[in-house]
Design an enzyme around this catalytic site. Structure first.
Site, PDB file in Angstrom:
ATOM      1  N   GLY A   1       0.705  -1.183   0.108  1.00  9.62           N
ATOM      2  CA  GLY A   1       0.108  -0.192   0.413  1.00  9.62           C
ATOM      3  C   GLY A   1       0.748   1.234   0.044  1.00  9.62           C
TER       4      GLY A   1
ATOM      5  N   GLY B   1      11.634   0.515   3.241  1.00  9.59           N
ATOM      6  CA  GLY B   1      11.243  -0.351   1.805  1.00  9.59           C
ATOM      7  C   GLY B   1      11.862   0.538   0.731  1.00  9.59           C
TER       8      GLY B   1
ATOM      9  CB  ILE C   1       8.806  13.708  -1.912  1.00 11.93           C
ATOM     10  CG1 ILE C   1       9.003  14.181  -0.178  1.00 11.93           C
ATOM     11  CG2 ILE C   1       7.181  13.099  -2.038  1.00 11.93           C
ATOM     12  CD1 ILE C   1       8.990  13.172   0.826  1.00 11.93           C
TER      13      ILE C   1
ATOM     14  CG  ASN D   1       3.921   9.498  -6.605  1.00 10.05           C
ATOM     15  OD1 ASN D   1       3.033  10.301  -6.125  1.00 10.05           O
ATOM     16  ND2 ASN D   1       3.505   8.593  -7.410  1.00 10.05           N
ATOM     17  N   PRO D   2       4.644  12.563  -4.441  1.00 10.60           N
ATOM     18  CG  PRO D   2       4.576  14.712  -5.269  1.00 10.60           C
ATOM     19  CD  PRO D   2       5.136  13.591  -5.589  1.00 10.60           C
TER      20      PRO D   2
ATOM     21  CD  GLU E   1       7.574   1.940  10.884  1.00 10.69           C
ATOM     22  OE1 GLU E   1       7.411   1.006  11.762  1.00 10.69           O
ATOM     23  OE2 GLU E   1       8.522   1.695  10.037  1.00 10.69           O
TER      24      GLU E   1
END
Lengths: 743, 187, 354
Positions: A470, A512, A633, A635-636, A709
């Site tokens: 996800g 990841g 970032i 993919n914002p 997280e």
């Protein structure tokens, strides 16, 4: 605002998910959706006692039920090559795989019924009507005796600190000592743990939700005594893990054993009530914060002592003290942990393990100190801003937390906050409160590998056994690959979620994308280098003689850096070399020297508004603003979703989640999704995320920190502080429920 | 009595296709019928007890939890599952809006969310007199579908966007769907 | 789930006959029964499917002005009946605050009324429960009891009735219409559910084989439409059972309360009609003092059954709040968050410094 933070053609773009069309049409097949021919169904029977042994199972009744093929018990379970109680590394958690008749916790698997239909298997399991020799369980936190574990969390030291706490407290003008409790929580991904297992001789194909396919493969090889290459673990889509699917759990392996026993492909799906026991949880904690500060708010001492709970048979300790080691400057810091045992399933990593439970206590205590000093909570945090990592003194590889505080505060309107509690009401008479907290999570990396292949038709294939649960690996790894290869995204095919692919490491610990992304980037660079080598050594190429460093990849072509007009298509280079494709591998791992030199963390600031009914005590979080900085970032769009999901987890920790153990039986009374509350859509009317620009030249070549997280930290404390601000009631027993607010 | 293994014939229309089905077991729910017998695995089993909404399908046009519906009791019903929502390769406006607004992460609850949203919009009452939908009513109306990833903000935005598109489509031209896979972030 | 015979009843007589077999249970929407069967909490040998019975899915206005809600009317359908919502807004608000849209679309009128308790120990087949197994004991006693009963409980059972729908029905003097082996009869709603006493296994006034065919609201029930509310305190904003709830209705005449109705939910094993409190309202002008007096009377006999003393005070406060809201008038449009303390739009109430 870094929404347009671009790097090449693809990184930084807010692309929609590449796996999105499959997910919105139902075409995405999750593990339990796989149906090999001849599939039969397995259902676990689980213990209703928490301690003792199983003395009887009504096998005859179960076997007589039409459709039942087999009942697997300790007496006939296929022998394992390695004991599930053997612990050859700290993360080989002991598993209950029917190795004996002992019961260690309520909800432990005690048998598996296999039948031709799910209905028959389910009823077969119910008909076993187990008999027990039962002993009184130990359930409460600390009741089983308190000891000091060797390490906490993922191998962190039990104690760490700096300076002299006594001296620090003696020098303080204000001191706060307060004890906070957090509740036991269960991950409850909506996809239950499951496996679809098929044996072909000594080869196993397993569809199972796993955040770490190669780790799973290695563990299974040990249990079943076969080489890892005989095992294929597949998981293209994972329906939420949050740490509970990092390592294989008993239900997943019992399905494989049932397939071995019956010689049929078996599907075993954990029932929802069985998600409260054998698949891990976050331990309840009791945390004592001891803070001292001078009149101007500067901390002189920061003490954080944690008691958490593990099972009677294995060790995992919620490391709530980690936050205080990294976040606020203080001349004296002491972080210590103790553990106790109970007759429960072993706890495990759960989204921000340690940081989540620790953060709510630290942020609450800071606000208690702010009250004692009559200082604005944000000013207090700024006053104690850590310019270097407090205990180690290492510089941060990057830290845009100041910008997070400022941008979040501005967006939220923090400067209009009255200092006193119970000072705001809305037009309906509801109490309004504002609170804030700091988010922090380490920017770790694991080890992973990827393979990049450029094909004669000018397309590329990227392969790694990484996992999309996800967070968006299907999309962001392709974006990273496209940039590294100089190809448009539609020419890049990504293959992940299959253990036959190169080791993708672990999708966990917010590592990841950093790990797999670095591996993909390295693989892309390596394969381009090979292609460049072919071209620059070929006199027929317009790139001849340019040398590796002298070419760039862009739009499917290699071009001379000094003369971009001299270029050649990938396909033409391969064709002339007579090769159908060229491939190379790349590694992703932390660079030891820079990790030794720098402290690496992502940060953020979370601002919360709550409304509380002054008479009825019901709480609603009406607004959350989070400003986060986590390096580059990729993919914002997807990063926002990760932050928002994290913040909702923080809300859930603060107000909802609480596993209610009956201390007499050891069973969880609310082991279902009607009574174990997680937030619903109506629980959060407004959530805003600000992506704060941060460049990190040290964390990894792409400058990526994890984001999965971070959002949960800071948020729970911000909400607890907002509830205090609304009501004047400081609730130190989390979750904050309405009965605690009825005054 | 009690162990009757009887064959019960029922007829269902599933995604527009009429199907004659022989149930070998009266215990089979619509969810297990779809997933284990008709190979329509879009509807998901999250709790099997009506507590999460992942199994939401439309039965005779209304949304229900397929996990608590005995198939045998729904003889003659018309079912719409996620597999039957798009028009060939053209996504339903709700599907397109979920994609545009990142209304999901892991995707496990998504089929249920989308069908619930389709029904919610169809039920009416989200907006007053042709105005935009009230986000608070959307949130309340979608609260029977848990999303453990916490994609609620995107889900709400998706339903608002789809409501606007469908209301507009109903009033005006047929093709108002957001096109393309690559959209710039609105924020 | 145990295997069962499935009988699809074509008529009431057929249903009653089929249900005379031992171990038979009636099936309608299934949202409660199938859930209980999956949990192994009830294990019927035969299901008699009532969903095809003709004539039980209508909402009818009777000649005397009463409204009859057929037993098979789905909760969702009832909420979408504009005429019904206009006459009985608190009933609709209660329904809309319960469960989820999906569950409401399947659950029926009678099924909602007949739903079993959500006591965690009733729901745990490994726990002793006098409801499931008379004489076994009540394991809830001394256990996790935050949400258990504070009124009408006994040593043998401290469970509550979880329905929202039933609370305004009790307040509005609804009548339960029943058909069974011995013919038709009616039971007043507020005595339809039985208090546990020493027979907690007996849950309703239904006798063996009997079927609820309708719930009837008497003509005067619509007289409260202008001043009635359902208010429900929950531990999340939606899709949660009540901690405590209240349904109230006021009939105001010339500034005084001609008739007031109060019922509480989730405080007892039946929706709790507070008649003594109602008597205090009659003939008096609405005021905070009068409402507080009524609230005290409503909870006069309450005692904690465990760690739930807070529910008594909470119930008093919810009575006061519900009466206050009802006196102010039923909202013209159903709130976006029905029955919630946050019923108004969060954006409407901009915060200000007090």
């Amino acid at each position: 605002m870094p929404e347009r933070q671009r790097h090449g053609s693809s990184i930084g773009l807010p692309l929609t998910r590449r796996d999105g069309p499959d997910k919105v049409t139902g075409a995405a097949r999750y593990s339990a959706d796989i149906r090999p021919d001849g599939l039969v169904h397995a259902v676990m029977a689980t213990s209703t006692i928490a301690k003792g042994r199983v003395t009887h199972l009504d096998l005859a009744a179960a076997e007589a039920h039409p459709g039942v093929i087999a009942v697997m018990t300790p007496d006939n379970a296929p022998p394992l090559a390695k004991s599930p109680d053997e612990k050859d590394n700290p993360f080989a958690f002991r598993l209950n795989l029917l190795q004996d008749h002992t019961v260690r916790y309520a909800g432990q698997p005690i048998a598996v019924v296999v039948a031709t239909t799910l209905e028959a298997a389910t009823e077969g399991a119910a008909l076993l009507s187990p008999g027990y020799e039962s002993e009184a369980p130990t359930i409460g936190l600390g009741e089983g005796g308190i000891f000091t574990p060797d390490s906490v969390g993922a191998g962190s030291p039990t104690s760490d600190g700096t300076g002299d706490m006594e001296a620090g407290l003696a020098a303080a003008d204000a001191r706060v000592t307060a004890t906070y409790e957090t509740a036991g929580q269960y991950h409850n991904p909506l996809e239950p743990h499951c496996s679809v297992a098929e044996w072909d001789g000594d080869r196993l194909t397993l569809h199972t939700p796993s955040q770490a396919l190669w780790i799973a493969k290695a563990r299974l090889a040990g249990f079943f005594g076969i080489p890892p290459e005989n095992i294929r673990v597949v998981c293209h889509y994972l329906g939420g893990g949050f740490g509970s699917k990092g390592f294989l759990s008993p239900p997943q392996i019992l399905g494989i054993m049932a397939a071995k026993l019956t010689g049929r492909p078996v599907k075993l799906v954990t029932r929802r009530e069985q998600m409260f026991g054998p698949v891990g949880h976050r331990s309840p904690t009791r945390q004592t914060l001891t803070l001292g500060a001078t009149r101007d708010g500067a901390l002189t001492a920061l003490g954080h002592h944690t008691l958490s709970q593990t099972s009677a048979y294995d060790d995992f300790f919620e490391a709530s003290g980690l936050v205080a080691r990294h976040l606020y400057a203080s001349p004296a810091i002491s972080t210590t942990h103790e553990g106790s045992r109970a007759d429960i399933g072993t706890p495990i990593f759960m989204r921000a393990p340690g940081e989540a439970s620790g953060s709510v206590a630290v942020e609450s205590a800071l606000d208690e100190l702010a009250l004692a000093l009559d200082i604005d909570p944000l000013d207090l945090r700024l006053k104690n801003y850590a310019e270097v990592e407090p205990i180690t003194g290492r510089p941060f590889s990057s830290k845009a937390l100041r910008a997070c505080y400022a941008q979040g505060a501005e967006r939220f309107g923090w400067d209009r906050r009255p200092r006193a509690p119970r000072a705001m009401r809305d037009t309906d008479g509801l109490l309004v409160g504002w609170g804030m907290g700091t988010a922090t999570y380490p920017a770790g990396m694991m080890q992973g590998e990827a393979r990049a292949t450029i094909r004669a038709d000018g397309t590329a294939l990227i392969e790694t056994a990484a996992q999309d649960m996800g967070q968006g690996a299907w999309t962001v790894l392709a974006q990273i690959a496209a940039d590294g290869l100089g190809l448009s995204l539609d020419r890049v095919t990504l293959r992940i979620g299959d253990s036959d692919l190169p080791n993708g490491g672990l999708a966990g610990g917010s590592t990841g994308t950093a790990t797999s992304g670095t591996a993909v980037h390295a693989a892309a660079q390596a394969v381009i280098a090979q292609l460049a080598d072919l071209a620059t050594t070929d006199p027929a190429s317009p790139l001849y003689g340019a040398g590796n460093a002298g070419v760039t990849a862009s739009e499917g072509r290699l071009a001379r850096r000094d003369d971009p007009a001299r270029s050649e298509r990938f396909g033409d280079i391969l064709a002339r070399a007579g090769k159908p494709s060229v491939a190379a591998k790349g590694q992703g791992a932390g660079e030891p020297a820079s990790r030794k030199t720098y402290a690496m963390h992502a940060h953020g600031a979370v601002y919360a508004e709550v409304k509380v009914d002054p008479d009825l005590g019901q709480v609603r979080v009406t607004r959350l603003v989070g400003a986060f900085a986590a390096g580059r970032i990729v993919n914002p769009r997807l990063v926002r979703s990760q932050y928002e999901g994290g913040m909702i987890w923080g809300l859930s920790l603060a107000l909802h989640e609480h596993a209610a153990h009956d201390r007499r039986s050891g069973r969880i009374v609310n082991a279902n999704l009607a009574d174990y509350h997680v937030p619903v859509s109506a629980d959060l009317p407004s959530i805003e995320t600000i992506l704060v620009e941060e460049h990190d030249p040290h964390v990894n070549p792409l400058g990526i920190k994890g984001v999965g997280e971070l959002g949960i930290t800071g948020t729970a404390g911000a909400i607890a502080n907002a509830v205090w601000h609304a009501t004047g009631v400081r609730v130190r027993e989390i979750p904050i429920t309405l009965d605690k607010l009825l005054t | 009595m009690g162990l009757s293994i009887m064959s019960i014939p029922i007829t269902l229309t599933v995604n527009g296709v009429r199907r004659e089905i022989v149930l070998e077991d009266a215990r089979v729910t619509l969810l297990d019928l779809l997933r284990e017998r008709l190979d329509l695995t879009g509807a998901k089993k999250g709790c099997d007890r009506g507590q999460c909404g992942a199994c939401t399908i439309l039965v005779d046009g209304t949304r229900i939890n397929a996990c608590l519906a005995l198939a045998v009791s729904h003889d003659g019903a018309s079912l719409l599952t996620i597999e039957g929502l798009a028009d060939g390769d053209v996504l339903h406006p709700v599907q397109a809006a979920f994609l545009d607004n990142d209304g999901f992460q892991c995707g496990f609850c998504t089929p249920g969310q989308i069908l619930s949203a389709v029904a919610l919009i169809g039920e009416g009452g989200l907006a007053e007199e042709g105005g935009p939908a009230d986000p608070e009513r959307v949130r309340e109306g979608m609260s029977g579908n848990l999303c453990r990833c916490g994609a609620y903000a995107g889900i709400t935005q998706a339903v608002l966007q789809a409501h606007a598109a469908m209301t507009h489509a109903a009033m005006h031209a047929p093709d108002v769907l957001p096109g393309g896979n690559l959209t710039e972030d609105a924020a | 789930m145990k295997s069962f015979d499935y009988v699809r009843a074509g008529s009431l007589a057929e249903a009653v006959a089929a249900a005379s077999a031992p171990g038979a249970a009636y099936l309608a929407g299934g949202t409660n029964l199938v859930d209980l069967m999956k949990g192994g909490l009830t294990r019927p040998d035969r299901l008699v499917d009532l969903t095809r019975l003709p004539g039980l899915d209508r909402i009818e206005t009777l000649p005397d002005g009463a409204t009859r809600i057929g037993a098979l009317v789905r909760n969702g359908a009832l909420t979408r009946d504009a005429g019904f919502a206009g006459r009985y807004p608190a009933v609709v608000e209660a329904l809309l605050s319960g469960a989820s849209a999906q569950l409401r679309n399947a659950a029926t009128t009678a099924g909602n009324v007949l739903q079993r308790t959500r006591c965690g120990y009733f729901y745990d087949p490994a726990s002793a429960c006098n409801k499931r197994s008379p004489g076994a004991g009540c394991e809830a006693r001394g256990g996790i009891t935050r949400t258990h009963a504070v009124l009408g409980w006994s040593e043998h059972c401290i469970a509550t009735h979880p329905s929202d729908f039933c609370v305004p029905l009790a307040a509005l003097d609804a009548v339960v219409e029943i058909e069974g082996p011995t013919g038709r009869r009616e039971v007043p709603f507020d005595v339809f559910h039985l208090l546990p006493g020493d027979t907690p296994e007996r849950e309703t006034a239904l006798r063996a084989g009997e079927v609820v065919t309708a719930i009837r609201l008497p003509p005067e029930a619509a007289g409260f439409a202008g001043h009635s509310r359902y208010l429900k305190v929950r531990e999340r904003t939606s899709y949660a059972f009540a901690v405590v709830s209240a349904a109230v209705g006021l009939r105001l005449e010339g500034g005084t309360i001609a008739d007031g109705r109060i019922a509480l939910g989730s405080v007892a094993l039946r929706p709790w009609r507070a008649r003594e409190a109602e008597a205090l309202l009659a003939g008096r002008a609405p005021s905070p003092e009068v409402f507080a007096e009524a609230a005290r009377a409503a909870l006069a006999g309450a005692t904690p059954s465990g760690d739930n003393a807070f529910k008594i005070e909470l119930a008093r406060r919810i009575v006061v709040r519900a009466l206050t809201l009802a006196a102010a008038g039923t909202p013209g449009r159903m709130p976006a968050l029905p029955a919630s303390p946050f019923a108004t739009s969060p954006t409407a109430g901009a915060s200000h410094h007090a």
